[in-house]
Design a protein around this motif. Structure first.
Motif, PDB file in Angstrom:
ATOM      1  N   ILE A 184     -18.490  77.167  89.142  1.00  8.66           N
ATOM      2  CA  ILE A 184     -19.406  77.476  88.039  1.00  8.66           C
ATOM      3  C   ILE A 184     -20.821  77.743  88.548  1.00  8.66           C
ATOM      4  CG2 ILE A 184     -18.056  76.196  86.340  1.00  8.66           C
ATOM      5  CD1 ILE A 184     -20.266  73.976  86.576  1.00  8.66           C
ATOM      6  N   GLY A 185     -21.043  77.527  89.836  1.00 11.88           N
ATOM      7  CA  GLY A 185     -22.362  77.746  90.405  1.00 11.88           C
ATOM      8  C   GLY A 185     -22.422  77.290  91.840  1.00 11.88           C
ATOM      9  N   VAL A 186     -23.631  77.273  92.358  1.00  7.30           N
ATOM     10  CA  VAL A 186     -23.908  76.846  93.720  1.00  7.30           C
ATOM     11  C   VAL A 186     -24.847  75.651  93.611  1.00  7.30           C
ATOM     12  CG1 VAL A 186     -24.941  77.537  95.919  1.00  7.30           C
ATOM     13  CG2 VAL A 186     -23.649  79.195  94.587  1.00  7.30           C
ATOM     14  N   TYR A 206     -27.629  74.772  91.000  1.00  9.18           N
ATOM     15  CA  TYR A 206     -27.822  73.368  90.659  1.00  9.18           C
ATOM     16  C   TYR A 206     -28.511  72.645  91.812  1.00  9.18           C
ATOM     17  CZ  TYR A 206     -24.350  74.185  87.000  1.00  9.18           C
ATOM     18  OH  TYR A 206     -23.678  74.663  85.910  1.00  9.18           O
ATOM     19  N   VAL A 207     -29.324  71.649  91.457  1.00 10.83           N
ATOM     20  CA  VAL A 207     -29.914  70.754  92.445  1.00 10.83           C
ATOM     21  C   VAL A 207     -29.384  69.365  92.128  1.00 10.83           C
ATOM     22  CG1 VAL A 207     -32.033  69.824  93.443  1.00 10.83           C
ATOM     23  CG2 VAL A 207     -32.007  72.170  92.589  1.00 10.83           C
ATOM     24  N   ASP A 208     -28.782  68.733  93.111  1.00 16.49           N
ATOM     25  CA  ASP A 208     -28.206  67.406  92.954  1.00 16.49           C
ATOM     26  C   ASP A 208     -29.241  66.430  92.389  1.00 16.49           C
ATOM     27  OD1 ASP A 208     -26.163  65.273  93.594  1.00 16.49           O
ATOM     28  OD2 ASP A 208     -27.813  64.643  94.911  1.00 16.49           O
ATOM     29  N   GLY A 209     -28.860  65.714  91.347  1.00 18.87           N
ATOM     30  CA  GLY A 209     -29.769  64.773  90.695  1.00 18.87           C
ATOM     31  C   GLY A 209     -30.314  63.717  91.637  1.00 18.87           C
ATOM     32  N   GLY A 210     -29.509  63.271  92.598  1.00 22.36           N
ATOM     33  CA  GLY A 210     -29.951  62.272  93.556  1.00 22.36           C
ATOM     34  C   GLY A 210     -30.856  62.826  94.640  1.00 22.36           C
ATOM     35  N   SER A 211     -30.974  64.135  94.712  1.00 25.36           N
ATOM     36  CA  SER A 211     -31.786  64.778  95.751  1.00 25.36           C
ATOM     37  C   SER A 211     -33.114  65.308  95.236  1.00 25.36           C
ATOM     38  CB  SER A 211     -31.004  65.949  96.368  1.00 25.36           C
ATOM     39  OG  SER A 211     -29.805  65.502  96.943  1.00 25.36           O
ATOM     40  N   ILE A 256     -30.665  75.543  87.235  1.00 29.50           N
ATOM     41  CA  ILE A 256     -31.590  76.671  87.304  1.00 29.50           C
ATOM     42  C   ILE A 256     -30.773  77.951  87.139  1.00 29.50           C
ATOM     43  CG2 ILE A 256     -33.279  77.892  88.724  1.00 29.50           C
ATOM     44  CD1 ILE A 256     -33.690  75.199  90.255  1.00 29.50           C
ATOM     45  N   GLU A 257     -31.089  78.706  86.105  1.00 26.49           N
ATOM     46  CA  GLU A 257     -30.395  79.981  85.889  1.00 26.49           C
ATOM     47  C   GLU A 257     -31.075  81.055  86.728  1.00 26.49           C
ATOM     48  OE1 GLU A 257     -27.630  80.268  84.319  1.00 26.49           O
ATOM     49  OE2 GLU A 257     -27.600  78.354  83.266  1.00 26.49           O
ATOM     50  N   THR A 258     -30.282  81.750  87.533  1.00 28.45           N
ATOM     51  CA  THR A 258     -30.792  82.853  88.335  1.00 28.45           C
ATOM     52  C   THR A 258     -30.075  84.121  87.879  1.00 28.45           C
ATOM     53  OG1 THR A 258     -29.157  82.832  90.126  1.00 28.45           O
ATOM     54  CG2 THR A 258     -30.985  81.257  90.298  1.00 28.45           C
ATOM     55  N   PRO A 309     -41.500  72.576  85.019  1.00 26.01           N
ATOM     56  CA  PRO A 309     -41.130  73.529  86.073  1.00 26.01           C
ATOM     57  C   PRO A 309     -39.867  73.066  86.794  1.00 26.01           C
ATOM     58  CG  PRO A 309     -43.043  72.238  86.724  1.00 26.01           C
ATOM     59  CD  PRO A 309     -42.727  71.871  85.309  1.00 26.01           C
ATOM     60  N   ALA A 310     -39.158  74.009  87.364  1.00 23.28           N
ATOM     61  CA  ALA A 310     -37.955  73.683  88.132  1.00 23.28           C
ATOM     62  C   ALA A 310     -38.353  72.853  89.357  1.00 23.28           C
ATOM     63  CB  ALA A 310     -37.247  74.959  88.565  1.00 23.28           C
ATOM     64  N   ALA A 311     -37.447  72.000  89.792  1.00 20.54           N
ATOM     65  CA  ALA A 311     -37.711  71.142  90.951  1.00 20.54           C
ATOM     66  C   ALA A 311     -37.897  71.965  92.214  1.00 20.54           C
ATOM     67  CB  ALA A 311     -36.563  70.155  91.140  1.00 20.54           C
ATOM     68  N   ILE A 312     -37.250  73.110  92.260  1.00 21.96           N
ATOM     69  CA  ILE A 312     -37.287  73.947  93.455  1.00 21.96           C
ATOM     70  C   ILE A 312     -37.412  75.407  93.027  1.00 21.96           C
ATOM     71  CG2 ILE A 312     -34.770  74.038  93.567  1.00 21.96           C
ATOM     72  CD1 ILE A 312     -35.016  74.068  96.624  1.00 21.96           C
ATOM     73  N   THR A 313     -38.110  76.196  93.817  1.00 25.71           N
ATOM     74  CA  THR A 313     -38.273  77.617  93.543  1.00 25.71           C
ATOM     75  C   THR A 313     -37.399  78.406  94.493  1.00 25.71           C
ATOM     76  OG1 THR A 313     -40.569  77.239  92.867  1.00 25.71           O
ATOM     77  CG2 THR A 313     -39.947  79.503  93.427  1.00 25.71           C
ATOM     78  N   LEU A 314     -36.650  79.344  93.962  1.00 30.40           N
ATOM     79  CA  LEU A 314     -35.838  80.233  94.787  1.00 30.40           C
ATOM     80  C   LEU A 314     -36.561  81.564  94.941  1.00 30.40           C
ATOM     81  CD1 LEU A 314     -33.738  78.138  93.591  1.00 30.40           C
ATOM     82  CD2 LEU A 314     -32.066  79.915  93.955  1.00 30.40           C
TER      83      LEU A 314
END
Length: 120
Positions: free
Chosen positions: A37-39, A76-81, A68-70, A12-17
């Motif tokens: 290229i994204g947010v 994108y979610v920062d890898g360090g976060s 995460i494709e919307t 699953p994605a790390a975060i849900t939008l």
């Protein structure tokens, strides 16, 4: 012995939008600079509680970021976060006085009085 190949279920994605957050990402991408290229969501160290949410345009893909494709563009979610955000829900809310992304983060143990930063 016969080699077996294990099939991995998609993680699953790390975060849900929420749909509201997806619509806002689409709006941001519609007015994005040409090289975006994204947010991207990250959690830089700042504020009185230690970490804050930051949403910015991204111009290059980082191999450690969660992608995460919307419907309106790539988020994108920062890898360090990611460890601070797993299981979070991101929404976009507007009312007569404010507009912004709102986060329901099960990892946050507390936040500052103004709601701008959080601690894990």
């Amino acid at each position: 012995m016969e080699a077996t190949t294990a099939t991995r279920r998609p993680r699953p994605a790390a975060i849900t939008l929420t749909p509201g957050a997806e619509q806002r990402v689409a709006k941001l991408m519609a007015q994005a600079p040409a090289d975006a290229i994204g947010v991207k969501l990250s959690t830089p160290r700042r504020g009185c509680s230690g970490l804050a949410y930051s949403v910015d345009y991204v111009t290059a893909e980082d191999k450690f970021d969660e992608k995460i494709e919307t419907p309106g563009g790539t988020f994108y979610v920062d890898g360090g976060s990611i460890l601070y955000l797993i299981g979070s829900v991101m929404d976009w809310r507007e009312d007569d006085f404010t507009a912004g992304f709102v986060f329901e983060n099960p990892n946050a143990k507390g936040s500052c009085g103004c709601g701008e930063s959080f601690t894990v």
